[in-house]
Motif scaffolding. Structure first.
Motif, mmCIF file in Angstrom:
data_model
loop_
_atom_site.group_PDB
_atom_site.id
_atom_site.type_symbol
_atom_site.label_atom_id
_atom_site.label_comp_id
_atom_site.label_asym_id
_atom_site.label_seq_id
_atom_site.Cartn_x
_atom_site.Cartn_y
_atom_site.Cartn_z
ATOM 1 N N THR A 1 0.851 -1.204 0.000
ATOM 2 C CA THR A 1 0.000 0.000 0.000
ATOM 3 C C THR A 1 0.884 1.251 0.000
ATOM 4 O O THR A 1 1.779 1.368 0.844
ATOM 5 C CB THR A 1 -0.937 -0.015 1.228
ATOM 6 N N VAL A 2 0.617 2.143 -0.950
ATOM 7 C CA VAL A 2 1.461 3.345 -1.061
ATOM 8 C C VAL A 2 1.062 4.369 -0.003
ATOM 9 O O VAL A 2 -0.022 4.299 0.581
ATOM 10 C CB VAL A 2 1.383 3.981 -2.478
ATOM 11 N N ARG A 3 1.964 5.333 0.243
ATOM 12 C CA ARG A 3 1.804 6.234 1.382
ATOM 13 C C ARG A 3 0.473 6.994 1.362
ATOM 14 O O ARG A 3 -0.198 7.112 2.392
ATOM 15 C CB ARG A 3 2.981 7.215 1.423
ATOM 16 N N GLY A 4 0.081 7.487 0.193
ATOM 17 C CA GLY A 4 -1.172 8.239 0.106
ATOM 18 C C GLY A 4 -2.360 7.408 0.564
ATOM 19 O O GLY A 4 -3.236 7.886 1.297
ATOM 20 N N ASP A 5 -2.398 6.153 0.145
ATOM 21 C CA ASP A 5 -3.487 5.261 0.558
ATOM 22 C C ASP A 5 -3.360 4.903 2.038
ATOM 23 O O ASP A 5 -4.357 4.801 2.747
ATOM 24 C CB ASP A 5 -3.478 3.969 -0.280
ATOM 25 N N PHE A 6 -2.128 4.705 2.490
ATOM 26 C CA PHE A 6 -1.918 4.385 3.907
ATOM 27 C C PHE A 6 -2.504 5.503 4.783
ATOM 28 O O PHE A 6 -3.221 5.254 5.750
ATOM 29 C CB PHE A 6 -0.424 4.196 4.200
ATOM 30 N N GLY B 1 1.919 9.375 17.169
ATOM 31 C CA GLY B 1 0.641 9.811 17.734
ATOM 32 C C GLY B 1 0.117 11.082 17.093
ATOM 33 O O GLY B 1 -1.099 11.321 17.052
ATOM 34 N N GLU B 2 1.039 11.898 16.565
ATOM 35 C CA GLU B 2 0.618 13.149 15.931
ATOM 36 C C GLU B 2 -0.252 12.876 14.700
ATOM 37 O O GLU B 2 -1.057 13.722 14.307
ATOM 38 C CB GLU B 2 1.841 13.972 15.538
ATOM 39 N N ALA B 3 -0.086 11.691 14.114
ATOM 40 C CA ALA B 3 -0.907 11.322 12.957
ATOM 41 C C ALA B 3 -2.384 11.223 13.329
ATOM 42 O O ALA B 3 -3.247 11.247 12.458
ATOM 43 C CB ALA B 3 -0.418 9.984 12.395
ATOM 44 N N ASP C 1 6.356 -0.137 10.751
ATOM 45 C CA ASP C 1 6.526 1.089 11.542
ATOM 46 C C ASP C 1 5.500 2.125 11.087
ATOM 47 O O ASP C 1 5.580 2.639 9.968
ATOM 48 C CB ASP C 1 7.957 1.622 11.371
ATOM 49 N N PHE C 2 4.541 2.410 11.932
ATOM 50 C CA PHE C 2 3.447 3.304 11.544
ATOM 51 C C PHE C 2 3.974 4.687 11.153
ATOM 52 O O PHE C 2 3.576 5.254 10.134
ATOM 53 C CB PHE C 2 2.428 3.443 12.685
ATOM 54 N N GLY C 3 4.879 5.236 11.975
ATOM 55 C CA GLY C 3 5.406 6.584 11.716
ATOM 56 C C GLY C 3 6.101 6.669 10.372
ATOM 57 O O GLY C 3 5.898 7.612 9.608
ATOM 58 N N ASP C 4 6.911 5.660 10.062
ATOM 59 C CA ASP C 4 7.611 5.647 8.768
ATOM 60 C C ASP C 4 6.606 5.592 7.622
ATOM 61 O O ASP C 4 6.759 6.298 6.625
ATOM 62 C CB ASP C 4 8.532 4.428 8.669
ATOM 63 N N ARG C 5 5.591 4.761 7.772
ATOM 64 C CA ARG C 5 4.649 4.591 6.655
ATOM 65 C C ARG C 5 3.762 5.818 6.495
ATOM 66 O O ARG C 5 3.375 6.171 5.382
ATOM 67 C CB ARG C 5 3.813 3.321 6.857
ATOM 68 N N PHE C 6 3.444 6.507 7.603
ATOM 69 C CA PHE C 6 2.567 7.685 7.530
ATOM 70 C C PHE C 6 3.351 8.923 7.070
ATOM 71 O O PHE C 6 2.840 9.740 6.319
ATOM 72 C CB PHE C 6 1.953 7.951 8.908
ATOM 73 N N TYR C 7 4.596 9.035 7.530
ATOM 74 C CA TYR C 7 5.344 10.275 7.286
ATOM 75 C C TYR C 7 6.411 10.185 6.204
ATOM 76 O O TYR C 7 6.823 11.206 5.662
ATOM 77 C CB TYR C 7 6.010 10.754 8.580
ATOM 78 N N CYS C 8 6.932 8.972 5.958
ATOM 79 C CA CYS C 8 8.133 8.904 5.105
ATOM 80 C C CYS C 8 7.973 8.108 3.817
ATOM 81 O O CYS C 8 8.337 8.584 2.762
ATOM 82 C CB CYS C 8 9.295 8.261 5.854
ATOM 83 N N ILE C 9 7.555 6.853 3.923
ATOM 84 C CA ILE C 9 7.722 5.969 2.765
ATOM 85 C C ILE C 9 6.504 6.003 1.840
ATOM 86 O O ILE C 9 5.396 5.826 2.295
ATOM 87 C CB ILE C 9 7.958 4.494 3.183
#
Ligand code: URA
Length: 242
Positions: A56-61, A113-115, A234-242
């Motif tokens: 799943t790509v970042r936008g969809d995540f 958590g900021e997500a 890693d939720f943070g990586d998937r939401f913010y980075c990858i």
């Protein structure tokens, strides 16, 4: 593997016979009156399937995570007290309803958590949101409080603690201790997360028996690096980075 098998259930609306429905892994049940697992509906299972998929790509995540976060916030708000509220409708009739009583705030555990902050803002306009940064100390490998910024009157508020992945519960335990040290009673803290581990939930329920946990899913367990299994990485990586 030492991780117990996950429960599976037929998923889907009533138009199909039970035996024709696809089976999906559903949340482990937790018998604790302060642990609230979202209903394992076809929608929720489909949303979780999207965010767990490594392709799943970042936008969809982000999009699908936000939908689950919205469900968590709406359910969390159901645990806040209400008082009677009678209103008059435009055609002059009375409707006996309720309204929220008391003040709330969000507290996000940085960074992941900021997500969840936007989902809370979408439901509670101009809600105050504090932040706590906890990181593992390189030397002791124990969680250490690096930074906090919390509303001054936090002791008078219900606190919605935000962290998407509830793994060992190390950071969340420290965050709850910070809130309690600022005068927030344990029973006014609600911990919202997307995926929890049975280990984290168990240790929390023993340590903070009055605190409420609202989660979308209790997974199978933790791996040797304390990632949740099957989890989503890693939720943070998937939401913010990858
Ligand atoms: N934090 C994450 O982002 N993922 C896990 O699996 C555990 C902690």
């Amino acid at each position: 593997s030492t991780v117990p098998e996950a429960p599976a259930a037929p998923i889907g609306p009533k138009y199909k016979e039970e035996e024709e429905k696809p089976h999906a892994t559903v949340s482990k049940p937790i018998k604790h009156s302060n642990v609230h697992i979202l209903p394992q509906t076809p929608q929720l299972i489909a949303l979780l399937t999207m965010i767990r998929d490594k392709s799943t790509v970042r936008g969809d995540f982000i999009f699908y995570s936000n939908r689950i976060i919205r469900l968590l916030v709406e359910e969390g708000l159901n645990h806040l007290p209400v008082i009677s509220s009678s209103v008059t409708t435009p055609i002059g009739h009375t409707y006996s309803g309720v309204k929220f009583e008391g003040k709330i705030c969000g507290v996000s555990i940085m960074r992941a958590g900021e997500a969840m902050e936007q989902g809370l803002r979408d439901c509670c306009r101009s809600v105050r949101i504090g932040k706590i940064l906890i990181q593992r100390d390189e030397e002791t490998s124990k969680p250490r409080l690096f930074y906090d910024k919390l509303p001054e009157d936090i002791a008078q508020r219900y606190c919605l603690l935000l962290d998407p992945m509830f793994a060992t519960g190390g950071s969340a335990t420290m965050a709850v201790e910070v809130l309690i040290s600022r005068g927030v009673p344990e029973e006014r803290i609600l911990f919202l997360n997307l995926i929890a581990s049975p280990e984290g939930i168990r240790s929390f329920a023993e340590r903070f028996p009055l605190l409420r946990i609202v989660t979308a899913f209790v997974d199978q367990g933790l791996d040797e690096k304390n990632y949740i299994i099957p989890g989503l990485g890693d939720f943070g990586d998937r939401f913010y980075c990858i």
